[in-house]
Write an enzyme that holds these catalytic residues in place. Structure first.
Site, short mmCIF file in Angstrom:
data_model
loop_
_atom_site.label_atom_id
_atom_site.label_comp_id
_atom_site.label_asym_id
_atom_site.label_seq_id
_atom_site.Cartn_x
_atom_site.Cartn_y
_atom_site.Cartn_z
N SER A 139 0.71 -1.22 -0.09
CA SER A 139 -0.05 -0.10 -0.12
C SER A 139 0.97 1.13 -0.01
CB SER A 139 -0.82 0.29 1.01
OG SER A 139 -0.19 0.14 2.31
N ASN A 140 1.94 1.22 0.68
CA ASN A 140 2.91 2.63 0.38
C ASN A 140 3.42 2.62 -0.92
OD1 ASN A 140 3.29 3.67 3.21
ND2 ASN A 140 3.29 1.74 3.76
N LEU A 167 18.56 -4.91 5.99
CA LEU A 167 19.35 -4.80 4.52
C LEU A 167 20.91 -4.83 5.24
CD1 LEU A 167 18.11 -1.65 2.42
CD2 LEU A 167 18.37 -4.31 1.87
N HIS A 220 8.15 3.46 8.58
CA HIS A 220 8.07 2.60 9.86
C HIS A 220 6.57 2.95 10.60
CE1 HIS A 220 9.37 -0.35 12.96
NE2 HIS A 220 9.11 0.41 13.70
N ASP A 239 20.34 2.88 8.07
CA ASP A 239 21.72 2.24 8.23
C ASP A 239 21.56 0.80 8.63
OD1 ASP A 239 20.85 2.13 10.96
OD2 ASP A 239 22.05 3.90 11.66
N GLU A 240 22.76 0.48 9.23
CA GLU A 240 22.95 -1.20 9.30
C GLU A 240 22.06 -1.72 10.63
OE1 GLU A 240 26.56 -3.58 8.46
OE2 GLU A 240 27.51 -1.52 7.96
N GLY A 241 21.61 -0.73 11.35
CA GLY A 241 20.82 -1.10 12.67
C GLY A 241 19.20 -1.39 12.21
N ASP A 266 15.92 -0.12 12.19
CA ASP A 266 15.16 1.09 12.12
C ASP A 266 15.79 2.10 12.82
OD1 ASP A 266 12.96 -0.31 10.84
OD2 ASP A 266 12.55 -1.14 12.69
N MET A 310 10.50 -6.24 4.86
CA MET A 310 10.72 -6.84 6.02
C MET A 310 11.97 -7.65 6.62
SD MET A 310 8.01 -5.47 7.33
CE MET A 310 7.84 -6.04 8.91
#
Ligand code: GAR
Length: 185
Positions: free
Chosen positions: A11-12, A85, A101, A133-135, A137, A82
């Site tokens: 939907s986004n 990355l 988010h 970033d790698e974290g 969210d 979901m």
């Protein structure tokens, strides 16, 4: 031009398409999801990158990023994507990956943000668009909108109302970024 990553309903993605934003290609980590049908209907090229088809998550992410580049993407937008990355993807799109988010980050990161906010008894939560970033969210925030929780509201109802806000917020934040109005901290 934008490369969009999806995993589900889309939907986004639809909100980005409806806003007339230049979506070059759509990649999914899952086959046959409604988001892919939405891209097809809009004439946007799609490809599925299942984890099982690659030796490692890094290889999958690199292949996915390179394909988006080939299709003309200059930035990437995660619209209900979901999976976390990995570095190879972020190195191909340095500081050029945005995510939407369903919480007021940094509160309630992760895959169950709406349920977690409800379980904590919050009287409000919201939607956030941020740099990736790698974290989990954890990148810097571009835009946020607060949504008040209704008495006795369940997660499905609250998530639906948060998504209505996302559909408004995400295209505006992407537009702002494309126009050079915002840059990661
Ligand atoms: C959206 O609400 C998005 O914020 C959330 O998944 C939903 C996807 O909906 N993303 C996350 O929870 C990421 N951590 P959509 O497929 O209909 O756009």
């Amino acid at each position: 031009m934008i490369g969009v990553l999806v995993s589900g309903e889309g939907s986004n993605l639809q909100a980005l398409l409806d806003a007339g934003l230049p979506v070059a290609a759509v990649a999914s980590n899952r086959p046959a999801v409604p988001a892919l049908a939405r891209a097809d209907a809009a004439g946007v090229p799609t490809r599925v990158f299942e984890l099982e088809s690659f030796a490692t998550r890094e290889e999958r992410d690199e292949a996915m990023a390179l394909w988006l580049c080939e299709e003309g993407a200059e930035i990437a937008v995660l619209a209900g994507y979901m999976h976390l990355l990995t570095k190879p993807f972020l190195e191909i799109f340095p500081e050029r990956v945005l995510n939407v988010h369903p919480s007021l980050l940094p509160e309630y990161p992760g895959a169950h943000a709406v349920e977690d906010a409800l379980a904590a008894g919050e009287s409000s939560t919201g939607a956030t668009v941020h740099f990736v970033d790698e974290g989990i969210d954890s990148g810097s925030v571009i835009g946020q909108v607060r949504v008040t929780v209704r008495p006795n509201e369940d997660a499905e109802s609250l998530h639906r109302r948060i998504q209505e806000v996302e559909h408004w917020l995400l295209p505006r934040c992407v537009n702002l970024y494309l126009e050079g109005g915002v840059w990661p901290e």
